[in-house]
Scaffold this motif. Structure first.
Motif, PDB file in Angstrom:
ATOM      1  N   ALA A 134       0.317  -1.200  -0.264  1.00 27.10           N
ATOM      2  CA  ALA A 134       0.187  -0.003  -0.103  1.00 27.10           C
ATOM      3  C   ALA A 134       0.625   1.253   0.148  1.00 27.10           C
ATOM      4  CB  ALA A 134      -1.524   0.059   1.169  1.00 27.10           C
ATOM      5  N   PRO A 135       0.675   2.040  -0.144  1.00 28.85           N
ATOM      6  CA  PRO A 135       0.357   3.881  -0.329  1.00 28.85           C
ATOM      7  C   PRO A 135       1.299   4.342   0.903  1.00 28.85           C
ATOM      8  CG  PRO A 135      -0.541   3.389  -2.108  1.00 28.85           C
ATOM      9  CD  PRO A 135      -1.027   2.970  -0.823  1.00 28.85           C
ATOM     10  N   PRO A 136       2.520   4.708   0.955  1.00 24.32           N
ATOM     11  CA  PRO A 136       3.440   5.255   2.571  1.00 24.32           C
ATOM     12  C   PRO A 136       2.371   6.095   2.796  1.00 24.32           C
ATOM     13  CG  PRO A 136       4.355   6.370   0.587  1.00 24.32           C
ATOM     14  CD  PRO A 136       3.756   4.943   0.191  1.00 24.32           C
ATOM     15  N   ALA A 137       2.668   6.900   3.826  1.00 23.43           N
ATOM     16  CA  ALA A 137       1.557   8.360   4.720  1.00 23.43           C
ATOM     17  C   ALA A 137       2.853   9.242   4.202  1.00 23.43           C
ATOM     18  CB  ALA A 137       1.857   7.579   6.175  1.00 23.43           C
ATOM     19  N   LEU A 138       2.145  10.170   3.949  1.00 28.20           N
ATOM     20  CA  LEU A 138       2.784  11.036   3.247  1.00 28.20           C
ATOM     21  C   LEU A 138       2.518  12.402   4.088  1.00 28.20           C
ATOM     22  CD1 LEU A 138       1.964  11.409  -0.817  1.00 28.20           C
ATOM     23  CD2 LEU A 138       3.678   9.774   0.865  1.00 28.20           C
ATOM     24  N   ASP A 139       3.738  12.953   4.607  1.00 22.77           N
ATOM     25  CA  ASP A 139       2.964  14.389   5.242  1.00 22.77           C
ATOM     26  C   ASP A 139       3.842  15.700   4.409  1.00 22.77           C
ATOM     27  OD1 ASP A 139       6.318  14.764   4.219  1.00 22.77           O
ATOM     28  OD2 ASP A 139       7.080  14.592   6.056  1.00 22.77           O
ATOM     29  N   GLY A 140       3.600  16.624   4.915  1.00 21.66           N
ATOM     30  CA  GLY A 140       3.876  17.894   3.667  1.00 21.66           C
ATOM     31  C   GLY A 140       4.772  18.034   3.333  1.00 21.66           C
TER      32      GLY A 140
END
Length: 308
Positions: free
Chosen positions: A200-206
């Protein structure tokens, strides 16, 4: 709209210059160890954006031609490039990539009937040698899989570049749509591989969102449009000689933004590679005016990217 030859070369050169910023953006802003997801985010959104702007879909034989070019220039090239970069020591993948003009010269004999001149071969060798001085470092043993991936990635992009020139472009279709076709086809090929290998896609920050936005829009959509547009107005060999600007830009960005020192040997290598890049624009004659029909445009022709 006609533009001067120096302006055309400069605009086309912006593509590899942009690609030279990829390493810094990836290491500073993006999640680690997600090369396939990064390749997917670069290709598919950029392709869909260009398709939306162009509002033209392939017809007839161009469905499979666009799929082939998308696989060679994007779908196979991106994963192979990342694989080689992860497995090879000290910038060796960049050195193999800098041999692109030699690959294109050889493929042009087979696919375009164009024999390379001695100047082309010597200039290509100087470019590769210059890049090797810039990026090679003493490190580790060679990885066979990584080396094969590096060679395959260079061969894939070189084949795509030559086929782009051989097939010409369909009438009434500009470079924006043709670039969108390839990026979309390549992105669709990468998507299942990315989810199968990386999950699954990773969590993304700003910062990650900003980095991916830059890669998708400036580094891919705009850069590939300029690159394929250049193929439409120059010979494949001339365009490929601009490729060494990518590792040279990466070295300059590393020095200016990341505090990485440049040694005298690297500076000499940068001079050689840049000189070969400039000389590469004069080793072959520019192509004649682009034809508007698809098919083999060996004599009239320039790639699928002719026109503005």
């Amino acid at each position: 709209m006609a533009i001067s030859r120096p302006a055309l070369i400069t605009l086309t050169a912006l593509a590899p210059v942009s690609w030279g910023t990829t390493y810094a953006v990836t290491t500073q802003f993006l999640p680690p160890d997600r090369p396939l997801f990064t390749a997917l985010v670069r290709a598919l959104p950029a392709g869909l954006l260009l398709l939306t702007l162009a509002r033209v879909l392939p017809r007839g034989a161009w469905w499979w031609k666009a799929a082939v070019l998308g696989a060679l220039n994007i779908g196979a090239f991106f994963p192979l490039l990342f694989l080689s970069a992860y497995r090879l020591p000290g910038g060796l993948a960049a050195v193999v990539g800098s041999a692109g003009p030699l690959f294109v010269a050889g493929l042009s004999v087979l696919l375009l009937g164009q024999r390379p001149t001695a100047r082309t071969l010597v200039t290509g060798a100087v470019a590769a040698f210059g890049v090797s001085l810039v990026v090679l470092k003493a490190a580790g043993s060679l990885d066979t899989l990584g080396l094969l991936a590096a060679v395959a990635s260079t061969a894939s992009m070189s084949t795509g570049t030559v086929l782009t020139q051989r097939w010409g472009r369909p009438g009434g279709v500009g470079p924006l749509a043709l670039t969108g076709w390839q990026l979309t086809a390549g992105g669709l090929l990468i998507a299942p591989l990315a989810f199968l290998v990386e999950g699954a896609p990773p969590a993304l920050d700003g910062p990650a969102l900003g980095g991916y936005l830059y890669l998708a829009v400036a580094n891919t959509a705009l850069a590939y449009w300029l690159w394929f547009r250049g193929i439409g107005r120059m010979t494949a060999t001339q365009v490929t000689f601009l490729g060494p600007l990518s590792p040279l830009t990466a070295a300059v960005v590393g020095w200016a933004a990341l505090g990485q020192a440049l040694t005298p040997v690297q500076l000499v290598g940068m001079g050689l590679a840049f000189g070969a890049t400039v000389a590469g624009q004069f080793v072959t004659r520019p192509p004649r005016k682009p034809g508007l029909a698809g098919g083999n445009v060996r004599g009239a022709a320039v790639g699928v990217r002719g026109g503005v």
